[in-house]
Enzyme design. Structure first.
Site, PDB file in Angstrom:
ATOM      1  N   CYS A 198       0.813  -1.112   0.022  1.00 24.49           N
ATOM      2  CA  CYS A 198       0.056  -0.047  -0.055  1.00 24.49           C
ATOM      3  C   CYS A 198       0.928   1.292   0.052  1.00 24.49           C
ATOM      4  O   CYS A 198       2.270   1.283   0.189  1.00 24.49           O
ATOM      5  CB  CYS A 198      -0.815   0.297   1.278  1.00 24.49           C
ATOM      6  SG  CYS A 198      -1.891  -1.474   1.433  1.00 24.49           S
ATOM      7  N   ARG A 204       0.835   1.612  -6.137  1.00 24.21           N
ATOM      8  CA  ARG A 204       1.034   0.595  -4.797  1.00 24.21           C
ATOM      9  C   ARG A 204      -0.503   0.204  -4.264  1.00 24.21           C
ATOM     10  O   ARG A 204      -0.418  -0.907  -3.537  1.00 24.21           O
ATOM     11  CB  ARG A 204       1.623   1.418  -3.798  1.00 24.21           C
ATOM     12  CG  ARG A 204       3.319   1.709  -4.253  1.00 24.21           C
ATOM     13  CD  ARG A 204       3.911   2.164  -2.928  1.00 24.21           C
ATOM     14  NE  ARG A 204       4.099   1.246  -1.903  1.00 24.21           N
ATOM     15  CZ  ARG A 204       4.968   0.541  -1.519  1.00 24.21           C
ATOM     16  NH1 ARG A 204       6.035   0.437  -2.427  1.00 24.21           N
ATOM     17  NH2 ARG A 204       5.121  -0.386  -0.655  1.00 24.21           N
ATOM     18  N   TRP A 242      -4.023  -1.373  -0.987  1.00 26.66           N
ATOM     19  CA  TRP A 242      -4.138  -2.575  -1.834  1.00 26.66           C
ATOM     20  C   TRP A 242      -4.695  -3.616  -0.806  1.00 26.66           C
ATOM     21  O   TRP A 242      -3.978  -4.117   0.029  1.00 26.66           O
ATOM     22  CB  TRP A 242      -3.070  -2.951  -2.401  1.00 26.66           C
ATOM     23  CG  TRP A 242      -2.976  -4.266  -3.064  1.00 26.66           C
ATOM     24  CD1 TRP A 242      -2.698  -5.546  -2.349  1.00 26.66           C
ATOM     25  CD2 TRP A 242      -3.319  -4.457  -4.358  1.00 26.66           C
ATOM     26  NE1 TRP A 242      -2.529  -6.377  -3.638  1.00 26.66           N
ATOM     27  CE2 TRP A 242      -2.799  -5.900  -4.616  1.00 26.66           C
ATOM     28  CE3 TRP A 242      -3.763  -3.776  -5.482  1.00 26.66           C
ATOM     29  CZ2 TRP A 242      -3.361  -6.534  -5.936  1.00 26.66           C
ATOM     30  CZ3 TRP A 242      -4.185  -4.507  -6.659  1.00 26.66           C
ATOM     31  CH2 TRP A 242      -3.913  -5.806  -6.817  1.00 26.66           C
ATOM     32  N   ASN A 289       1.104  -0.640   6.192  1.00 27.36           N
ATOM     33  CA  ASN A 289       1.138  -1.223   5.284  1.00 27.36           C
ATOM     34  C   ASN A 289       1.945  -2.386   5.694  1.00 27.36           C
ATOM     35  O   ASN A 289       3.111  -2.587   6.368  1.00 27.36           O
ATOM     36  CB  ASN A 289       2.185  -0.694   4.318  1.00 27.36           C
ATOM     37  CG  ASN A 289       2.534  -1.245   2.874  1.00 27.36           C
ATOM     38  OD1 ASN A 289       1.877  -2.450   2.607  1.00 27.36           O
ATOM     39  ND2 ASN A 289       3.641  -0.910   2.202  1.00 27.36           N
ATOM     40  N   GLY A 290       1.304  -3.756   5.202  1.00 21.69           N
ATOM     41  CA  GLY A 290       1.789  -5.098   5.548  1.00 21.69           C
ATOM     42  C   GLY A 290       0.840  -5.945   6.226  1.00 21.69           C
ATOM     43  O   GLY A 290      -0.416  -5.780   5.851  1.00 21.69           O
ATOM     44  N   GLU A 313       5.583 -21.005 -20.195  1.00 24.79           N
ATOM     45  CA  GLU A 313       5.441 -19.761 -19.635  1.00 24.79           C
ATOM     46  C   GLU A 313       6.904 -18.897 -20.165  1.00 24.79           C
ATOM     47  O   GLU A 313       6.787 -17.813 -20.359  1.00 24.79           O
ATOM     48  CB  GLU A 313       5.670 -19.765 -18.199  1.00 24.79           C
ATOM     49  CG  GLU A 313       5.868 -18.266 -17.379  1.00 24.79           C
ATOM     50  CD  GLU A 313       4.552 -17.598 -17.523  1.00 24.79           C
ATOM     51  OE1 GLU A 313       4.507 -16.176 -17.630  1.00 24.79           O
ATOM     52  OE2 GLU A 313       3.599 -18.037 -18.237  1.00 24.79           O
ATOM     53  N   LYS A 337       6.396 -15.292 -22.373  1.00 23.62           N
ATOM     54  CA  LYS A 337       6.891 -14.152 -21.835  1.00 23.62           C
ATOM     55  C   LYS A 337       7.694 -13.535 -23.145  1.00 23.62           C
ATOM     56  O   LYS A 337       7.668 -12.207 -23.347  1.00 23.62           O
ATOM     57  CB  LYS A 337       7.801 -14.418 -20.815  1.00 23.62           C
ATOM     58  CG  LYS A 337       7.058 -14.254 -19.471  1.00 23.62           C
ATOM     59  CD  LYS A 337       6.582 -13.180 -19.194  1.00 23.62           C
ATOM     60  CE  LYS A 337       5.336 -13.332 -18.251  1.00 23.62           C
ATOM     61  NZ  LYS A 337       4.268 -13.961 -18.931  1.00 23.62           N
ATOM     62  N   GLU A 353       5.270 -12.107 -25.949  1.00 20.77           N
ATOM     63  CA  GLU A 353       4.126 -11.051 -25.645  1.00 20.77           C
ATOM     64  C   GLU A 353       4.945  -9.741 -25.434  1.00 20.77           C
ATOM     65  O   GLU A 353       4.455  -8.883 -25.692  1.00 20.77           O
ATOM     66  CB  GLU A 353       3.388 -11.322 -24.508  1.00 20.77           C
ATOM     67  CG  GLU A 353       4.096 -11.487 -23.245  1.00 20.77           C
ATOM     68  CD  GLU A 353       3.239 -11.674 -21.812  1.00 20.77           C
ATOM     69  OE1 GLU A 353       2.045 -11.425 -22.026  1.00 20.77           O
ATOM     70  OE2 GLU A 353       3.536 -12.390 -21.088  1.00 20.77           O
ATOM     71  N   HIS A 368       8.556 -35.936 -33.303  1.00 22.82           N
ATOM     72  CA  HIS A 368       6.994 -36.101 -34.079  1.00 22.82           C
ATOM     73  C   HIS A 368       6.806 -34.797 -34.641  1.00 22.82           C
ATOM     74  O   HIS A 368       5.748 -34.418 -34.744  1.00 22.82           O
ATOM     75  CB  HIS A 368       5.995 -36.541 -32.893  1.00 22.82           C
ATOM     76  CG  HIS A 368       6.353 -37.820 -32.136  1.00 22.82           C
ATOM     77  ND1 HIS A 368       6.103 -39.126 -32.758  1.00 22.82           N
ATOM     78  CD2 HIS A 368       7.174 -38.091 -31.078  1.00 22.82           C
ATOM     79  CE1 HIS A 368       6.120 -39.810 -31.921  1.00 22.82           C
ATOM     80  NE2 HIS A 368       7.036 -39.433 -30.826  1.00 22.82           N
ATOM     81  N   LYS A 411      -3.552  -5.617 -19.478  1.00 28.23           N
ATOM     82  CA  LYS A 411      -3.612  -6.268 -18.208  1.00 28.23           C
ATOM     83  C   LYS A 411      -4.382  -7.304 -17.777  1.00 28.23           C
ATOM     84  O   LYS A 411      -4.026  -8.340 -17.364  1.00 28.23           O
ATOM     85  CB  LYS A 411      -3.156  -5.263 -17.076  1.00 28.23           C
ATOM     86  CG  LYS A 411      -2.572  -5.815 -15.681  1.00 28.23           C
ATOM     87  CD  LYS A 411      -1.187  -6.656 -15.871  1.00 28.23           C
ATOM     88  CE  LYS A 411      -0.843  -7.240 -14.699  1.00 28.23           C
ATOM     89  NZ  LYS A 411       0.235  -8.292 -14.981  1.00 28.23           N
TER      90      LYS A 411
END
Length: 609
Positions: free
Chosen positions: A2, A27, A74, A100-101, A482, A486, A489, A505, A604
């Site tokens: 946050c 944040r 957040w 924050n935490g 993955e 990456k 994209e 094959h 996103k």
């Protein structure tokens, strides 16, 4: 993760607080609030939604407060709402706190404070803090905050405002960043440097366990024992845009480097102290139902789907339950065979992915319980699922997901270990071995990140490639998928991932001289097989970049380049193996001059089909 700001000085506090929060909104953006001290009374203004809503509400506010604190949230504990927004106050209204935490022992503290007559209004862990300050306060605010710190466990950057101390702010930090801004006749606080740059570039960076006491005239720093600390002034030389990225060139690179912290946060409070068990109290799934499961479906999109593939391997290996993984956009159109004896796991960073949400609703319509793995509290998927396991990656700004993926992998391990324990398919010794290795992932990730220059050199060599292939077996194949995603994209290079055993094959037809092939070989039981596949592509004159655990020196005889990750339990290797692939994709995109954080044609969060 946050945003926190604080101010004490001769100027009006509200514009300074709102301006600082605007620089920190990346944040956290599900709610915002400020608390200011005016005429001896703390006035709190807060609401759910983005900061613009609060700023509009305060437009024309003529208060003359000179001291205050602010927060952009957040959500972790408690859904985004006006009530759960920070700052939080005590019963008397004499204290306000932003935080924050995560306070890990907040439930026991809340119960104890309730027995002492304190009344709570929110669902947050943070609200215990102002009540603790109130409980311990006897005229000395610094001592009261010190007593609070002795009682809490977890991570925190905390700032306290008191009606009894009109020009004073007390702040303390443990595992969450907090920065003091040094002014002339005024002083500032923030969880990140961007909030300070409009006012000062002279700062103190607080270390864990340090407490800062701010008045307009001075700043005093103390350690855990209350002893004064001499701090070196850190002069910020970054531009504002750089500061928002902590000095990194792009948000993606910053988020790659945030992965050790994200891994720690996602594991925090979920592992028994003696390494004997996974603790997932938030799921509240009856053990009997877990023992009677006949099948598990995992459904997701994109990067989250790749996390689901790792989940399949791990759950089947540890818990011995059949697992099927489906792309969410296909799931509901194929009449899946599921019922109340099936657990459906949906994975989504944003919790708003349209196809995944549709799959969730179809699963529930068919009577299956749904467990959501998501990064966003009170998102649509979190609200509609029967059970939720949150990842604590924090906001992810770059379109290409990095820290969200690795925390999703951790969630898969936690689920697999919990299932295996309940179903009796894993011994205590096996469980302890994996849990001990889980706790080491953050430090091993940091070690990989410290060697990023090796990958930068590779990107310069091969950044001009138009085709790149990834191969691997078992868990390495899931990670290869993955890594391929990456690269394509953000660099726009055509990239494909294949199970290495499938080369004969058809895939070998695509291999020709100089084509880069990234070969993953982290799985000990499949190493010799993968080595044979590497020799196959080398025989067709491919250029091989191999990725393996330290000690696999045989690869150096056949591969053109070898990247090593620190040794870990093979089942956990995907968390570490993906980091070099993220860095390779990033560096290749930089070499090619691509827009790393906002690649073409992509968003996103995909909230439409």
């Amino acid at each position: 993760m946050c945003g926190i700001v604080g101010y004490t000085g001769p100027r009006r506090a509200v514009p300074i607080l709102l301006g600082g929060l605007a620089k920190l909104e990346y944040r956290g953006y599900d709610s915002a609030g400020i608390a200011v001290l005016e005429d001896g009374v703390i006035k709190v203004h807060k609401q759910a939604g983005k900061l613009a809503g609060l700023a509009e509400r305060l437009q024309g506010y003529n208060g003359q407060a000179r001291t205050g604190i602010g927060h952009t949230r957040w959500a972790t504990h408690g859904r985004p709402s006006d009530t759960n927004a920070h700052p939080h106050s005590d019963c008397s209204g004499r204290f306000a706190v932003v935080h924050n935490g995560i306070i890990e022992n907040y439930l026991e503290l809340r119960e104890w404070l309730g027995s002492q007559g304190h009344q709570f209004t929110s669902e947050t862990d943070t609200e215990v803090l102002p009540h603790l300050v109130e409980h311990f306060y006897q005229g000395d605010l610094v001592e009261a905050v010190r007593r609070v710190v002795e009682r809490i466990r977890g991570s925190y950057a905390m700032v306290v405002l008191s009606a009894d101390k009109p020009d004073k702010l007390v702040a303390v930090r443990q595992d969450s960043p907090l920065v003091v801004g040094l002014g002339q006749g005024e002083n500032f606080l923030a969880s990140d440097i961007p909030a300070l740059l409009a006012h000062t570039r002279r700062t103190y960076i607080l270390d864990d366990g340090e407490m800062a006491v701010l008045t307009p005239e001075e700043v005093k720093i103390f350690n855990r024992c209350g002893e004064p600390v001499e701090k070196r002034v850190f002069e910020v030389k970054w531009e504002a845009a750089q500061a928002e990225k902590n000095g990194f060139a792009h948000f993606m690179l910053k988020e790659i480097h945030e992965q050790p912290r994200a891994l720690r946060d996602t594991l925090k409070g979920r592992l028994a102290g003696d390494d004997s068990a996974v603790v997932l109290k938030e799921l509240e799934i009856d053990d009997g139902k877990l023992r009677s499961l006949r099948k598990i479906f995992i459904t997701a999109c994109g990067t989250a789907y790749h996390a689901g593939l790792v989940g399949k391997y791990v759950i089947e290996q540890l818990a011995r339950v059949p697992v099927e993984v489906d792309i969410a956009s296909e799931f509901r159109y194929r009449q899946p065979l599921i019922d109340e004896g099936t657990l459906v796991i949906v994975i989504s960073q944003s919790g708003e992915t349209a196809d995944t949400l549709a799959a969730l609703r179809e699963a529930r319509r068919l009577g299956a319980p749904v467990l959501a793995v998501t990064n966003v509290v009170d998102s649509s998927i979190a609200r509609e699922a029967d059970h939720v396991l949150y990842t604590w990656a924090g906001p992810e700004i770059a379109v290409a997901s990095t820290k969200a993926y690795t925390t999703q992998l951790v969630a898969m391990y936690l689920i697999a270990l919990h299932l295996a324990t309940v179903r009796g398919t894993i011994t205590l010794e096996e469980r302890r071995t994996i849990i001990k290795e889980l706790k080491q992932l953050d430090s091993r990730a940091e070690l990989i990140l410290s060697n990023g220059h090796l990958i930068r050199d590779l990107a310069r060599m091969y950044g001009g490639a138009e085709d790149v292939f990834f191969i691997g077996r078992g868990l390495d194949h899931a990670v290869a998928l993955e890594g391929s995603l990456k690269l394509k994209e953000i660099s726009y290079i055509h990239a494909e991932a294949y199970a290495a055993g499938e080369l004969k094959h058809g895939t070998l037809a695509l291999i020709e001289k100089g084509v880069p092939v990234v070969a993953l070989a982290t799985q000990k039981n499949l190493f010799e097989k993968t080595l044979s596949n590497i020799k196959e592509v080398k025989a067709r004159d491919a250029t091989v970049i191999a990725l393996a655990m330290e000690g696999q020196k045989e690869l150096e005889k056949v591969a053109d380049h070898v990247l090593y990750i620190p040794p870990t339990n093979p089942v956990l290797a995907p968390v570490l193996a993906v980091i070099p692939l993220q860095l390779l994709a990033y560096q290749m995109a930089v070499v090619r001059g691509c827009d790393v954080d906002q690649p073409r044609n992509l968003a996103k969060s995909v909230t439409v089909e």
